[in-house]
Write a protein that holds these residues in place. Structure first.
Motif, PDB file in Angstrom:
ATOM      1  N   TYR A  26       0.887  -1.155   0.000  1.00 20.95           N
ATOM      2  CA  TYR A  26       0.000   0.000   0.000  1.00 20.95           C
ATOM      3  C   TYR A  26       0.922   1.201   0.000  1.00 20.95           C
ATOM      4  O   TYR A  26       1.707   1.382   0.934  1.00 20.95           O
ATOM      5  CB  TYR A  26      -0.904   0.005   1.241  1.00 20.95           C
ATOM      6  CG  TYR A  26      -2.052  -0.973   1.131  1.00 20.95           C
ATOM      7  CD1 TYR A  26      -3.181  -0.648   0.386  1.00 20.95           C
ATOM      8  CD2 TYR A  26      -2.002  -2.209   1.762  1.00 20.95           C
ATOM      9  CE1 TYR A  26      -4.232  -1.545   0.275  1.00 20.95           C
ATOM     10  CE2 TYR A  26      -3.052  -3.106   1.665  1.00 20.95           C
ATOM     11  CZ  TYR A  26      -4.169  -2.769   0.914  1.00 20.95           C
ATOM     12  OH  TYR A  26      -5.214  -3.655   0.811  1.00 20.95           O
ATOM     13  N   GLY A  27       0.853   1.995  -1.073  1.00 21.37           N
ATOM     14  CA  GLY A  27       1.811   3.072  -1.212  1.00 21.37           C
ATOM     15  C   GLY A  27       1.208   4.393  -1.630  1.00 21.37           C
ATOM     16  O   GLY A  27       0.053   4.483  -2.046  1.00 21.37           O
ATOM     17  N   ASP A  28       2.042   5.397  -1.517  1.00 17.97           N
ATOM     18  CA  ASP A  28       1.718   6.783  -1.836  1.00 17.97           C
ATOM     19  C   ASP A  28       2.876   7.306  -2.680  1.00 17.97           C
ATOM     20  O   ASP A  28       4.027   7.275  -2.239  1.00 17.97           O
ATOM     21  CB  ASP A  28       1.585   7.566  -0.520  1.00 17.97           C
ATOM     22  CG  ASP A  28       1.396   9.056  -0.670  1.00 17.97           C
ATOM     23  OD1 ASP A  28       1.802   9.635  -1.696  1.00 17.97           O
ATOM     24  OD2 ASP A  28       0.877   9.671   0.273  1.00 17.97           O
ATOM     25  N   PHE A  29       2.588   7.762  -3.889  1.00 14.24           N
ATOM     26  CA  PHE A  29       3.636   8.187  -4.810  1.00 14.24           C
ATOM     27  C   PHE A  29       4.398   9.420  -4.343  1.00 14.24           C
ATOM     28  O   PHE A  29       5.448   9.736  -4.892  1.00 14.24           O
ATOM     29  CB  PHE A  29       3.063   8.439  -6.203  1.00 14.24           C
ATOM     30  CG  PHE A  29       2.648   7.180  -6.903  1.00 14.24           C
ATOM     31  CD1 PHE A  29       3.580   6.209  -7.232  1.00 14.24           C
ATOM     32  CD2 PHE A  29       1.323   6.955  -7.236  1.00 14.24           C
ATOM     33  CE1 PHE A  29       3.207   5.040  -7.879  1.00 14.24           C
ATOM     34  CE2 PHE A  29       0.934   5.790  -7.890  1.00 14.24           C
ATOM     35  CZ  PHE A  29       1.880   4.835  -8.201  1.00 14.24           C
ATOM     36  N   GLN A  30       3.920  10.096  -3.319  1.00 18.38           N
ATOM     37  CA  GLN A  30       4.604  11.269  -2.794  1.00 18.38           C
ATOM     38  C   GLN A  30       5.344  10.964  -1.490  1.00 18.38           C
ATOM     39  O   GLN A  30       6.007  11.840  -0.948  1.00 18.38           O
ATOM     40  CB  GLN A  30       3.594  12.395  -2.577  1.00 18.38           C
ATOM     41  CG  GLN A  30       2.978  12.907  -3.874  1.00 18.38           C
ATOM     42  CD  GLN A  30       3.987  13.652  -4.712  1.00 18.38           C
ATOM     43  OE1 GLN A  30       4.351  14.768  -4.381  1.00 18.38           O
ATOM     44  NE2 GLN A  30       4.457  13.038  -5.780  1.00 18.38           N
ATOM     45  N   CYS A  31       5.235   9.752  -0.993  1.00 13.14           N
ATOM     46  CA  CYS A  31       5.864   9.363   0.275  1.00 13.14           C
ATOM     47  C   CYS A  31       7.346   9.037   0.057  1.00 13.14           C
ATOM     48  O   CYS A  31       7.675   8.149  -0.738  1.00 13.14           O
ATOM     49  CB  CYS A  31       5.140   8.144   0.845  1.00 13.14           C
ATOM     50  SG  CYS A  31       5.991   7.352   2.218  1.00 13.14           S
ATOM     51  N   PRO A  32       8.250   9.719   0.753  1.00  9.39           N
ATOM     52  CA  PRO A  32       9.675   9.444   0.563  1.00  9.39           C
ATOM     53  C   PRO A  32      10.073   8.033   1.011  1.00  9.39           C
ATOM     54  O   PRO A  32      11.004   7.449   0.458  1.00  9.39           O
ATOM     55  CB  PRO A  32      10.370  10.511   1.406  1.00  9.39           C
ATOM     56  CG  PRO A  32       9.341  11.006   2.359  1.00  9.39           C
ATOM     57  CD  PRO A  32       8.011  10.804   1.701  1.00  9.39           C
ATOM     58  N   TYR A  55       0.642  -3.683  -6.224  1.00  5.11           N
ATOM     59  CA  TYR A  55       0.611  -2.297  -5.741  1.00  5.11           C
ATOM     60  C   TYR A  55      -0.824  -1.838  -5.581  1.00  5.11           C
ATOM     61  O   TYR A  55      -1.632  -1.946  -6.502  1.00  5.11           O
ATOM     62  CB  TYR A  55       1.338  -1.361  -6.718  1.00  5.11           C
ATOM     63  CG  TYR A  55       1.461   0.037  -6.159  1.00  5.11           C
ATOM     64  CD1 TYR A  55       2.514   0.370  -5.317  1.00  5.11           C
ATOM     65  CD2 TYR A  55       0.504   1.010  -6.440  1.00  5.11           C
ATOM     66  CE1 TYR A  55       2.622   1.645  -4.772  1.00  5.11           C
ATOM     67  CE2 TYR A  55       0.608   2.287  -5.907  1.00  5.11           C
ATOM     68  CZ  TYR A  55       1.658   2.596  -5.070  1.00  5.11           C
ATOM     69  OH  TYR A  55       1.765   3.842  -4.524  1.00  5.11           O
ATOM     70  N   ARG A  56      -1.115  -1.316  -4.381  1.00  8.19           N
ATOM     71  CA  ARG A  56      -2.422  -0.731  -4.077  1.00  8.19           C
ATOM     72  C   ARG A  56      -2.215   0.686  -3.570  1.00  8.19           C
ATOM     73  O   ARG A  56      -1.298   0.943  -2.797  1.00  8.19           O
ATOM     74  CB  ARG A  56      -3.159  -1.573  -3.030  1.00  8.19           C
ATOM     75  CG  ARG A  56      -3.487  -2.975  -3.527  1.00  8.19           C
ATOM     76  CD  ARG A  56      -4.138  -3.825  -2.463  1.00  8.19           C
ATOM     77  NE  ARG A  56      -4.382  -5.171  -2.961  1.00  8.19           N
ATOM     78  CZ  ARG A  56      -4.524  -6.243  -2.182  1.00  8.19           C
ATOM     79  NH1 ARG A  56      -4.459  -6.108  -0.860  1.00  8.19           N
ATOM     80  NH2 ARG A  56      -4.738  -7.428  -2.715  1.00  8.19           N
ATOM     81  N   HIS A  57      -3.090   1.569  -3.997  1.00  9.30           N
ATOM     82  CA  HIS A  57      -2.975   2.985  -3.644  1.00  9.30           C
ATOM     83  C   HIS A  57      -3.414   3.257  -2.206  1.00  9.30           C
ATOM     84  O   HIS A  57      -4.452   2.775  -1.762  1.00  9.30           O
ATOM     85  CB  HIS A  57      -3.843   3.835  -4.571  1.00  9.30           C
ATOM     86  CG  HIS A  57      -3.512   3.699  -6.010  1.00  9.30           C
ATOM     87  ND1 HIS A  57      -2.370   4.221  -6.563  1.00  9.30           N
ATOM     88  CD2 HIS A  57      -4.177   3.082  -7.031  1.00  9.30           C
ATOM     89  CE1 HIS A  57      -2.355   3.948  -7.860  1.00  9.30           C
ATOM     90  NE2 HIS A  57      -3.428   3.259  -8.163  1.00  9.30           N
TER      91      HIS A  57
END
Length: 174
Positions: A26-32, A55-57
């Motif tokens: 579970y990811g966030d494209f803006q998360c470092p 990959y899940r948003h």
């Protein structure tokens, strides 16, 4: 709702179906931290062996104002068969993506039908898909990013390469 490791036919999956390791992120494209995990996982594929990545948003809009739109942009690219290409670019170019125009620049670099991409993003056509992943994240207990499940088991360690390598090797019984 399904179990965390029930993988639907419409999900974003990279890698062989019979891989010894299935890693759900579970990811966030803006998360470092997600970007760090992406770099580590890219390198680990050669070291650990075949991995099936799902990959899940999980856009954390309260922390990252562009997160939800970036997820929708990845879906718009996916509607043209380039989800994983956009996924990779969003993480690799994360520090340069500051606004909608930067998302369009990435789309242009992927040779997408840019007009179609712009319309889909502006009209937020893929928002329901992102919201569906968000609801599933909450169901699965994912509240921060990145959240990983390795072969269906929640991983609670760090997202750096060495920590992920140890966790994946442990899951393999090494």
């Amino acid at each position: 709702m399904n179990r965390v490791d029930d993988i639907g036919t419409d999900e974003h999956v990279r890698g062989p179906q019979d891989a010894a390791l299935t890693l759900i992120e579970y990811g966030d494209f803006q998360c470092p931290y997600c970007a760090r995990a992406h770099a580590g996982l890219t390198a680990l594929t050669d070291e650990v062996g075949s991995i099936r990545l799902v990959y899940r948003h999980l856009p954390l809009a309260g922390f990252h104002p562009l997160a939800e739109l970036a997820a929708e942009a990845a879906e718009a690219a996916g509607s043209q068969g380039k989800f994983w290409d956009m996924h990779d670019l969003l993480f690799e170019q994360q520090r340069t993506v500051m606004d909608k125009q930067d998302l369009a620049v990435l789309a242009e670099s992927l040779d997408l039908d840019i007009e179609r991409f712009r319309i889909e993003v502006l009209e937020r056509r893929h928002r329901p898909r992102v919201q569906q992943d968000l609801a599933r994240a909450h169901h699965d207990g994912a509240t921060g990013t990145p959240t990983f499940f390795i072969n269906g088991v929640r991983y609670r360690g760090d997202s750096d390469r060495d920590s992920l390598r140890r966790a994946l090797e442990e899951a393999l019984g090494r």
